[in-house]
Write an enzyme that holds these catalytic residues in place. Structure first.
Site, PDB file in Angstrom:
ATOM      1  N   GLU A 250       0.891  -1.175   0.000  1.00 22.78           N
ATOM      2  CA  GLU A 250       0.000   0.000   0.000  1.00 22.78           C
ATOM      3  C   GLU A 250       0.916   1.207   0.000  1.00 22.78           C
ATOM      4  OE1 GLU A 250      -3.021  -0.003  -0.585  1.00 22.78           O
ATOM      5  OE2 GLU A 250      -3.760  -1.983  -0.014  1.00 22.78           O
ATOM      6  N   CYS A 284      -2.249   8.999   3.025  1.00 22.69           N
ATOM      7  CA  CYS A 284      -1.991   8.495   1.666  1.00 22.69           C
ATOM      8  C   CYS A 284      -3.108   8.920   0.727  1.00 22.69           C
ATOM      9  CB  CYS A 284      -1.835   6.981   1.689  1.00 22.69           C
ATOM     10  SG  CYS A 284      -3.212   6.115   2.459  1.00 22.69           S
TER      11      CYS A 284
HETATM   12  P1  NAD Z   1       8.583   4.941   4.132  1.00 25.93           P
HETATM   13  O1  NAD Z   1       8.433   4.155   2.885  1.00 25.93           O
HETATM   14  O2  NAD Z   1       9.748   5.813   4.310  1.00 25.93           O
HETATM   15  O3  NAD Z   1       8.601   3.957   5.397  1.00 25.93           O
HETATM   16  C1  NAD Z   1       7.599   2.994   5.632  1.00 25.93           C
HETATM   17  C2  NAD Z   1       8.167   1.857   6.448  1.00 25.93           C
HETATM   18  O4  NAD Z   1       9.156   1.184   5.669  1.00 25.93           O
HETATM   19  C3  NAD Z   1       8.878   2.284   7.729  1.00 25.93           C
HETATM   20  O5  NAD Z   1       8.577   1.344   8.730  1.00 25.93           O
HETATM   21  C4  NAD Z   1      10.344   2.208   7.337  1.00 25.93           C
HETATM   22  O6  NAD Z   1      11.199   2.015   8.448  1.00 25.93           O
HETATM   23  C5  NAD Z   1      10.331   1.001   6.450  1.00 25.93           C
HETATM   24  N1  NAD Z   1      11.481   0.882   5.564  1.00 25.93           N
HETATM   25  C6  NAD Z   1      12.423   1.807   5.232  1.00 25.93           C
HETATM   26  N2  NAD Z   1      13.308   1.293   4.361  1.00 25.93           N
HETATM   27  C7  NAD Z   1      12.920   0.015   4.126  1.00 25.93           C
HETATM   28  C8  NAD Z   1      13.417  -1.031   3.306  1.00 25.93           C
HETATM   29  N3  NAD Z   1      14.485  -0.870   2.527  1.00 25.93           N
HETATM   30  N4  NAD Z   1      12.756  -2.203   3.291  1.00 25.93           N
HETATM   31  C9  NAD Z   1      11.652  -2.381   4.036  1.00 25.93           C
HETATM   32  N5  NAD Z   1      11.135  -1.433   4.850  1.00 25.93           N
HETATM   33  C10 NAD Z   1      11.753  -0.247   4.887  1.00 25.93           C
HETATM   34  O7  NAD Z   1       7.200   5.712   4.275  1.00 25.93           O
HETATM   35  P2  NAD Z   1       6.808   6.801   5.368  1.00 25.93           P
HETATM   36  O8  NAD Z   1       7.540   8.052   5.014  1.00 25.93           O
HETATM   37  O9  NAD Z   1       6.964   6.203   6.724  1.00 25.93           O
HETATM   38  O10 NAD Z   1       5.253   6.969   5.081  1.00 25.93           O
HETATM   39  C11 NAD Z   1       4.711   7.861   4.178  1.00 25.93           C
HETATM   40  C12 NAD Z   1       4.347   7.167   2.893  1.00 25.93           C
HETATM   41  O11 NAD Z   1       3.448   6.082   3.139  1.00 25.93           O
HETATM   42  C13 NAD Z   1       3.622   8.064   1.910  1.00 25.93           C
HETATM   43  O12 NAD Z   1       4.114   7.842   0.621  1.00 25.93           O
HETATM   44  C14 NAD Z   1       2.177   7.595   2.004  1.00 25.93           C
HETATM   45  O13 NAD Z   1       1.395   7.884   0.883  1.00 25.93           O
HETATM   46  C15 NAD Z   1       2.359   6.150   2.223  1.00 25.93           C
HETATM   47  N6  NAD Z   1       1.160   5.558   2.815  1.00 25.93           N
HETATM   48  C16 NAD Z   1       0.397   4.735   2.044  1.00 25.93           C
HETATM   49  C17 NAD Z   1      -0.777   4.196   2.552  1.00 25.93           C
HETATM   50  C18 NAD Z   1      -1.657   3.280   1.733  1.00 25.93           C
HETATM   51  O14 NAD Z   1      -2.509   2.604   2.289  1.00 25.93           O
HETATM   52  N7  NAD Z   1      -1.484   3.237   0.432  1.00 25.93           N
HETATM   53  C19 NAD Z   1      -1.167   4.509   3.859  1.00 25.93           C
HETATM   54  C20 NAD Z   1      -0.358   5.359   4.607  1.00 25.93           C
HETATM   55  C21 NAD Z   1       0.806   5.871   4.075  1.00 25.93           C
END
Ligand code: NAD
Length: 476
Positions: A250, A284
């Site tokens: 997501e 999001c």
């Molecule tokens: P992010 O991608 O930076 O981090 C998300 C998670 O991934 C964190 O727990 C982070 O520690 C982890 N992570 C970081 N590097 C990783 C790797 N290499 N492998 C696996 N995991 C890793 O996102 P964010 O800045 O925390 O959140 C904001 C983003 O999330 C926005 O783009 C938003 O649109 C999206 N979002 C999407 C939804 C949805 O349902 N589509 C819902 C909420 C947020």
């Protein structure tokens, strides 16, 4: 740290590995984005602890998968009851770590509880796909194994509940990894899991953005259920490829609102404003760009501007606060960059200020007369800045809305439902709301189109995503 801060900065958070609350190999400071003070010193896992968590989940799977679904249902239900009994405490902690106003934090916890209960009420009965004199074909839904549940910082708890309860209901075990800037409510939820579930069924580790790769590549992880940015989603997909893991991604969005020319400017502005600014734009599915026809462009911009001027921005623990801070410093810097872009390429109607002093505050900001090529329009701003774009032809507005790598959600605003439905049917996204926004019933499936995601969360499909089908084809 002064004495008061030290008193608040508790050290009683622990990782959860194999049913035991354990300290981290190291620690990290969790910062309150409204004050920049330390909320808590939090345990941080190392690679060894990550491997222990996966091993515990793998070992627990051999028993948990055979627990009858009605017993699993009971235990998942107990997670909801326990969370409900600690709602006020969880909400306060959520506001402190995430920044959102306390009533919104209560709402998130309430939504988390309702989501757990919705999954606990679902079933995975074998289905007879064909039955005749000569053949009987049955589909069973078997669990996958160890699930890695990875969450972002905007809705730490409710997004977790789209993963953990369906994973458990289907007979899987879980390793949770929250975002490093909002790990605290997840660790508290781990305490509840430790009280309710057998050891190893749910494990919680915290990292500093350094263990995601190892978790998503781990050979003993069967599926990654990930919510986060599209950029990280791509990395998750790559790291899951060598062992061909199941994936639910997501990801990000750049949701368009298409306003038709038959609406009342004042009424629609109020709805657009909330759709764009709730959680300070860190959703999001927030409205991230609004397309407004020539005829009502000026009044809609003016009404949006008035709402932005009136908005009450502050510490989420203070009564009356409508909008909290940006959740973390890195995102704050990014949002400031989009403000610069707005100043350079468009016209700021209201907002745009960065408060002096402590806290990552950006006032709701309305931007007009900005081209589609500006970064604020093309990219996901994930902050309280709404670009309002003018259009003359509806076909053109739809084409511009669809001209994006994202396809998460969208909204259409009109007093004519047939017209609105026709427009909605041409939008390339997983969800389109008409005359409303963010209505996400737990029994309705949710998925992103294009690079906004892969797979489905919520609804019966959101449960089945945590299973492997086993078709048994019998000659009679
Ligand atoms: P992010 O991608 O930076 O981090 C998300 C998670 O991934 C964190 O727990 C982070 O520690 C982890 N992570 C970081 N590097 C990783 C790797 N290499 N492998 C696996 N995991 C890793 O996102 P964010 O800045 O925390 O959140 C904001 C983003 O999330 C926005 O783009 C938003 O649109 C999206 N979002 C999407 C939804 C949805 O349902 N589509 C819902 C909420 C947020």
């Amino acid at each position: 740290m002064n004495a008061e801060l030290r008193a608040q900065a508790t050290d009683d958070f622990s990782l959860l590995i194999n049913g035991r609350r354990v300290p981290g190999a190291a620690t990290l400071n969790v910062i309150n984005p409204a004050t920049e003070d330390i909320v808590a010193v939090c345990p941080r896992a190392d690679l060894n602890q990550l491997n222990q968590a996966v091993a515990a989940a793998k070992s627990a799977f051999s028993t948990w998968k055979n627990v009858p679904i009605d017993r699993r249902r009971q235990l998942v239900g107990k997670l909801a009851d326990a969370l409900e009994s600690r709602m006020a405490e969880f909400a306060r902690l959520l506001t402190q770590e995430q920044g959102k106003p306390l009533p919104h934090a209560m709402h998130e916890i309430g939504g988390a509880i309702a989501t757990i209960r919705a999954f606990a009420a679902m079933d995975l009965k074998p289905e007879v796909l064909r039955e005749s004199d000569t053949v009987r074909i049955v589909r069973q839904r078997a669990p996958l194994g160890v699930i890695a549940a990875i969450t972002p910082w905007n809705f730490p708890l409710i997004l977790l509940m789209l993963k953990v309860p369906p994973a458990l209901m289907a007979g899987n075990t879980v390793v949770i990894k929250p975002a490093p800037t909002t790990p605290l409510t997840t660790l508290r939820f781990g305490e509840i899991c430790a009280e309710v579930l057998p050891a190893g069924v749910v494990n919680v580790i915290v990292d500093q953005n350094d263990l995601g790769g190892a978790l998503t590549a781990h050979p003993d992880v069967a599926k990654v259920a990930f919510t986060g940015s599209t950029a990280t989603g791509r990395k998750v997909m790559a790291s899951a490829a060598p062992t061909l893991k199941h994936l639910t991604l997501e990801l990000g969005g750049n949701d368009a609102a298409i306003v038709l020319d038959d609406v009342d400017p004042k009424e629609v502005a109020a709805k657009l404003f909330m759709g764009a600014m709730l959680n300070s734009g860190q959703i999001c599915l927030a409205i991230k760009r609004a397309y407004v026809p020539d005829a009502i462009y000026d009044p809609v911009c003016a009404e949006l501007g008035k709402l932005a001027e009136r908005a009450i921005v502050g510490n989420g623990l203070e009564e009356g606060t409508e909008f909290g801070p940006i959740q973390n410093r890195a995102q704050f810097e990014k949002v400031k960059g989009y403000l610069e872009d707005a100043r350079r390429n468009g016209r700021i109607v209201a907002g745009g200020e960065i408060a002096r002093g402590r806290g990552y505050f950006v006032r709701p900001t309305i931007v007009r007369d900005i081209p589609d090529t500006a970064a604020l329009v093309r990219e996901e701003q994930f902050g309280p800045i709404l670009p309002v774009l003018r259009y003359s032809s509806l076909d053109d507005a739809i084409a511009r809305a669809n001209d994006s790598e994202y396809g998460l959600g969208a909204t259409v605003w009109s007093s004519n439902l047939e017209r609105a439905y026709e427009v909605a049917s041409r939008i390339e996204s997983g969800t389109v709301w008409v005359n409303k926004h963010l209505d996400l019933p737990a029994d309705i499936p949710f998925a992103g189109a294009k690079q906004s995601g892969l797979g489905i969360e919520m609804g019966q499909e959101g449960l089945e995503e945590f299973t492997q089908q086993r078709v048994i084809n019998i000659a009679k």
